[in-house]
Scaffold this active site. Structure first.
Site, PDB file in Angstrom:
ATOM      1  N   GLY A  15       0.813  -1.213   0.000  1.00 33.52           N
ATOM      2  CA  GLY A  15       0.000   0.000   0.000  1.00 33.52           C
ATOM      3  C   GLY A  15       0.846   1.263   0.000  1.00 33.52           C
ATOM      4  N   ASP A  35      10.076  -6.415  -4.258  1.00 31.56           N
ATOM      5  CA  ASP A  35       9.015  -6.965  -3.399  1.00 31.56           C
ATOM      6  C   ASP A  35       9.001  -8.480  -3.593  1.00 31.56           C
ATOM      7  OD1 ASP A  35       6.295  -5.409  -2.061  1.00 31.56           O
ATOM      8  OD2 ASP A  35       6.189  -7.587  -2.320  1.00 31.56           O
ATOM      9  N   ILE A  36       8.447  -9.181  -2.609  1.00 31.67           N
ATOM     10  CA  ILE A  36       8.288 -10.633  -2.763  1.00 31.67           C
ATOM     11  C   ILE A  36       7.162 -10.927  -3.763  1.00 31.67           C
ATOM     12  CG2 ILE A  36       6.607 -10.966  -0.891  1.00 31.67           C
ATOM     13  CD1 ILE A  36       8.208 -13.425  -0.029  1.00 31.67           C
ATOM     14  N   ASP A  49      12.496 -12.365  -2.124  1.00 31.96           N
ATOM     15  CA  ASP A  49      12.234 -12.430  -0.678  1.00 31.96           C
ATOM     16  C   ASP A  49      13.416 -11.775   0.047  1.00 31.96           C
ATOM     17  OD1 ASP A  49      11.957 -13.412   2.005  1.00 31.96           O
ATOM     18  OD2 ASP A  49      10.867 -15.162   1.237  1.00 31.96           O
ATOM     19  N   SER A  73       3.332  -6.293   7.773  1.00 32.28           N
ATOM     20  CA  SER A  73       2.936  -4.969   8.268  1.00 32.28           C
ATOM     21  C   SER A  73       1.835  -5.035   9.317  1.00 32.28           C
ATOM     22  CB  SER A  73       2.483  -4.102   7.081  1.00 32.28           C
ATOM     23  OG  SER A  73       1.373  -4.703   6.442  1.00 32.28           O
ATOM     24  N   HIS A 111       3.807   1.135  16.486  1.00 29.59           N
ATOM     25  CA  HIS A 111       3.608  -0.047  17.331  1.00 29.59           C
ATOM     26  C   HIS A 111       4.883  -0.485  18.056  1.00 29.59           C
ATOM     27  CE1 HIS A 111      -0.489  -0.043  16.154  1.00 29.59           C
ATOM     28  NE2 HIS A 111      -0.106   0.059  14.885  1.00 29.59           N
ATOM     29  N   TYR A 143       4.886  -7.870  15.978  1.00 34.05           N
ATOM     30  CA  TYR A 143       5.140  -6.917  14.875  1.00 34.05           C
ATOM     31  C   TYR A 143       5.853  -5.661  15.401  1.00 34.05           C
ATOM     32  CZ  TYR A 143       3.941  -3.077  11.721  1.00 34.05           C
ATOM     33  OH  TYR A 143       3.996  -1.955  10.927  1.00 34.05           O
ATOM     34  N   LYS A 147       9.883  -3.950  14.956  1.00 38.22           N
ATOM     35  CA  LYS A 147      10.260  -2.566  14.624  1.00 38.22           C
ATOM     36  C   LYS A 147      11.251  -2.025  15.660  1.00 38.22           C
ATOM     37  CE  LYS A 147       7.637  -2.351  10.957  1.00 38.22           C
ATOM     38  NZ  LYS A 147       8.215  -2.340   9.600  1.00 38.22           N
ATOM     39  N   ARG A 181      -9.071   7.443  16.226  1.00 32.93           N
ATOM     40  CA  ARG A 181      -7.640   7.335  16.571  1.00 32.93           C
ATOM     41  C   ARG A 181      -6.764   7.910  15.463  1.00 32.93           C
ATOM     42  NH1 ARG A 181      -4.073   3.310  14.851  1.00 32.93           N
ATOM     43  NH2 ARG A 181      -2.087   3.380  15.971  1.00 32.93           N
TER      44      ARG A 181
HETATM   45  P1  NAI Z   1       1.883  -3.664   3.013  1.00 32.54           P
HETATM   46  O1  NAI Z   1       1.615  -4.928   3.764  1.00 32.54           O
HETATM   47  O2  NAI Z   1       0.818  -3.142   2.117  1.00 32.54           O
HETATM   48  O3  NAI Z   1       3.227  -3.801   2.175  1.00 32.54           O
HETATM   49  C1  NAI Z   1       4.330  -4.552   2.614  1.00 32.54           C
HETATM   50  C2  NAI Z   1       4.994  -5.144   1.385  1.00 32.54           C
HETATM   51  O4  NAI Z   1       6.125  -5.909   1.823  1.00 32.54           O
HETATM   52  C3  NAI Z   1       4.066  -6.096   0.611  1.00 32.54           C
HETATM   53  O5  NAI Z   1       3.975  -5.706  -0.747  1.00 32.54           O
HETATM   54  C4  NAI Z   1       4.717  -7.453   0.766  1.00 32.54           C
HETATM   55  O6  NAI Z   1       4.556  -8.296  -0.375  1.00 32.54           O
HETATM   56  C5  NAI Z   1       6.162  -7.082   1.024  1.00 32.54           C
HETATM   57  N1  NAI Z   1       6.855  -8.132   1.759  1.00 32.54           N
HETATM   58  C6  NAI Z   1       6.419  -8.808   2.848  1.00 32.54           C
HETATM   59  N2  NAI Z   1       7.301  -9.737   3.215  1.00 32.54           N
HETATM   60  C7  NAI Z   1       8.337  -9.647   2.351  1.00 32.54           C
HETATM   61  C8  NAI Z   1       9.557 -10.350   2.202  1.00 32.54           C
HETATM   62  N3  NAI Z   1       9.887 -11.356   3.029  1.00 32.54           N
HETATM   63  N4  NAI Z   1      10.377 -10.006   1.201  1.00 32.54           N
HETATM   64  C9  NAI Z   1      10.060  -9.004   0.337  1.00 32.54           C
HETATM   65  N5  NAI Z   1       8.904  -8.307   0.420  1.00 32.54           N
HETATM   66  C10 NAI Z   1       8.058  -8.622   1.424  1.00 32.54           C
HETATM   67  O7  NAI Z   1       2.248  -2.578   4.131  1.00 32.54           O
HETATM   68  P2  NAI Z   1       2.285  -1.000   3.991  1.00 32.54           P
HETATM   69  O8  NAI Z   1       1.100  -0.451   4.649  1.00 32.54           O
HETATM   70  O9  NAI Z   1       2.590  -0.646   2.604  1.00 32.54           O
HETATM   71  O10 NAI Z   1       3.524  -0.663   4.930  1.00 32.54           O
HETATM   72  C11 NAI Z   1       4.839  -0.573   4.408  1.00 32.54           C
HETATM   73  C12 NAI Z   1       5.829  -0.558   5.572  1.00 32.54           C
HETATM   74  O11 NAI Z   1       5.546   0.538   6.426  1.00 32.54           O
HETATM   75  C13 NAI Z   1       5.784  -1.809   6.436  1.00 32.54           C
HETATM   76  O12 NAI Z   1       7.092  -2.111   6.873  1.00 32.54           O
HETATM   77  C14 NAI Z   1       4.940  -1.388   7.616  1.00 32.54           C
HETATM   78  O13 NAI Z   1       5.274  -2.125   8.776  1.00 32.54           O
HETATM   79  C15 NAI Z   1       5.306   0.084   7.747  1.00 32.54           C
HETATM   80  N6  NAI Z   1       4.238   0.874   8.337  1.00 32.54           N
HETATM   81  C16 NAI Z   1       3.141   1.205   7.576  1.00 32.54           C
HETATM   82  C17 NAI Z   1       2.153   1.986   8.121  1.00 32.54           C
HETATM   83  C18 NAI Z   1       0.996   2.462   7.296  1.00 32.54           C
HETATM   84  O14 NAI Z   1       0.227   3.259   7.810  1.00 32.54           O
HETATM   85  N7  NAI Z   1       0.826   2.025   6.057  1.00 32.54           N
HETATM   86  C19 NAI Z   1       2.197   2.410   9.532  1.00 32.54           C
HETATM   87  C20 NAI Z   1       3.399   2.001  10.235  1.00 32.54           C
HETATM   88  C21 NAI Z   1       4.374   1.279   9.633  1.00 32.54           C
HETATM   89  C1  15L Z   2       0.984  -0.097  11.224  1.00 34.34           C
HETATM   90  O1  15L Z   2       2.116  -0.280  11.644  1.00 34.34           O
HETATM   91  C2  15L Z   2       0.410  -0.909  10.128  1.00 34.34           C
HETATM   92  O2  15L Z   2       1.388  -1.379   9.240  1.00 34.34           O
HETATM   93  C3  15L Z   2      -0.663  -0.157   9.355  1.00 34.34           C
HETATM   94  O3  15L Z   2      -1.368  -1.081   8.538  1.00 34.34           O
HETATM   95  C4  15L Z   2      -1.640   0.546  10.290  1.00 34.34           C
HETATM   96  O4  15L Z   2      -2.370  -0.399  10.987  1.00 34.34           O
HETATM   97  C5  15L Z   2      -0.887   1.444  11.260  1.00 34.34           C
HETATM   98  O5  15L Z   2       0.193   0.781  11.886  1.00 34.34           O
HETATM   99  C6  15L Z   2      -1.762   2.044  12.372  1.00 34.34           C
HETATM  100  O6  15L Z   2      -1.350   2.064  13.518  1.00 34.34           O
HETATM  101  O7  15L Z   2      -2.860   2.524  12.037  1.00 34.34           O
END
Ligand code: NAI
Ligand code: 15L
Length: 274
Positions: A15, A35-36, A49, A73, A111, A143, A147, A181
């Site tokens: 995302g 990406d994976i 990966d 995530s 988190h 999770y 971090k 929130r």
């Molecule tokens: P998401 O779940 O949509 O994207 C994560 C991507 O990482 C996915 O496309 C997935 O295929 C890839 N992935 C997972 N495991 C993998 C691996 N072993 N090797 C290679 N790729 C892998 O999550 P989002 O929302 O895009 O978040 C991106 C990053 O930001 C994450 O690290 C998440 O923890 C962090 N984050 C996001 C927040 C948000 O509001 N979107 C809030 C806090 C942190």
């Molecule tokens: C995160 O760390 C998650 O990756 C995201 O999907 C949201 O849930 C966000 O925190 C949040 O706290 O809203």
């Protein structure tokens, strides 16, 4: 450090990765994607990966910086988190060190400190009530724990190897806030791009931890370390407040899922589907 041009974006199919693929090129970056999962419309993206050390080494070769978003995530089993987020982030840092990459921007999360009580005063709170970056780690999930590890790994690679990192404790980066929130922790995608750009280009960051959110009226945490990088947020979730509060009511400090920064991750975390 000269301003980075070529940036490896891990998690490019996710995302946030999709939002940043749209927004960061306007800042002048050439993105290399990993990406994976396959990245839609991007046949040149590296599908690998984070466990694949050879592929990582090749992917980081020649880039100026890495924006590391890949990983699980949401909450998951410890074993899955260990492989993707803990070992995966270690493998990426090792590849960066071996290939001489100078800067990582690491997607940490609120988190990592999710069990920190949120400010309880009526919004907006004064600066003295905002949660500082130096608050102790209080992960709310495995999770969040991963971090905390990522932030400490970044500190080690700075202290031991001179590899710089900005760890961004992202709040909620989505097109719009969808909960009361989120009015406190939301980061608009445009502010996300502004913050990542600042984190990629600021001089002498060593290892800097920042919170990642917009200039929300109901902000819970201190954005001063982000502002010190040159980040000037432009958005405020308050324009969504009337509708969300009418639907959901104000947060109730007597409810456990309303009392901590991590919200529902504290009581009933959403689970990674794969
Ligand atoms: P998401 O779940 O949509 O994207 C994560 C991507 O990482 C996915 O496309 C997935 O295929 C890839 N992935 C997972 N495991 C993998 C691996 N072993 N090797 C290679 N790729 C892998 O999550 P989002 O929302 O895009 O978040 C991106 C990053 O930001 C994450 O690290 C998440 O923890 C962090 N984050 C996001 C927040 C948000 O509001 N979107 C809030 C806090 C942190
Ligand atoms: C995160 O760390 C998650 O990756 C995201 O999907 C949201 O849930 C966000 O925190 C949040 O706290 O809203």
């Amino acid at each position: 450090m000269p301003a980075p041009r070529t940036v490896l974006l891990t998690g490019a199919a996710g995302g946030l990765g999709t939002l940043m693929r749209g927004l960061l090129p306007a800042y002048g970056y050439e993105l290399r994607l990993l990406d994976i999962a396959p990245v839609e419309g991007e046949p040149d993206a590296v599908v690998a990966d984070l466990a694949d050390t050879e592929a990582l080494r090749e992917a980081v070769r020649g880039v100026d910086a890495i924006l590391h978003l890949a990983g699980i995530s949401l909450e998951s089993s410890f074993d899955k988190i260990l492989k993707a987020n803990i070992q995966g982030t270690y493998h990426l840092y090792e590849a960066a060190r071996e290939e001489g990459v100078r800067r990582v921007v690491f997607a940490s999360s609120n988190h990592a400190v999710g069990f920190t009580p949120r400010p309880l005063q009526d919004a907006p709170v004064g600066p003295e009530a905002l949660i500082p970056v130096a608050t102790p780690h209080r992960p709310d999930t495995f999770y969040g724990l991963s971090k905390c590890f990522g932030e400490d790994l970044a500190q080690l690679y700075w202290d031991q190897h001179g590899l710089e990192t900005v760890s961004v404790r992202i709040g909620s980066c989505f097109e719009e806030p969808t909960s009361v929130r989120m009015l406190s922790v939301w980061m608009s995608p445009a502010d996300g791009a502004r913050l990542f750009h600042a984190a990629l280009t600021a001089e002498n960051v060593g290892h800097t931890i920042v919170y990642g959110s917009s200039a929300n009226t109901r902000l819970w945490w201190d954005l001063s370390t982000a502002r010190a990088l040159g980040y000037t947020p432009q958005d405020d979730s308050e324009e969504y407040a009337a509708e969300l509060v009418a639907e959901q009511g104000e947060l109730d400090p007597d409810r456990r899922d309303h009392a901590f920064l991590g919200g529902h991750f504290v009581t009933d975390p959403p689970v990674w589907p794969r």
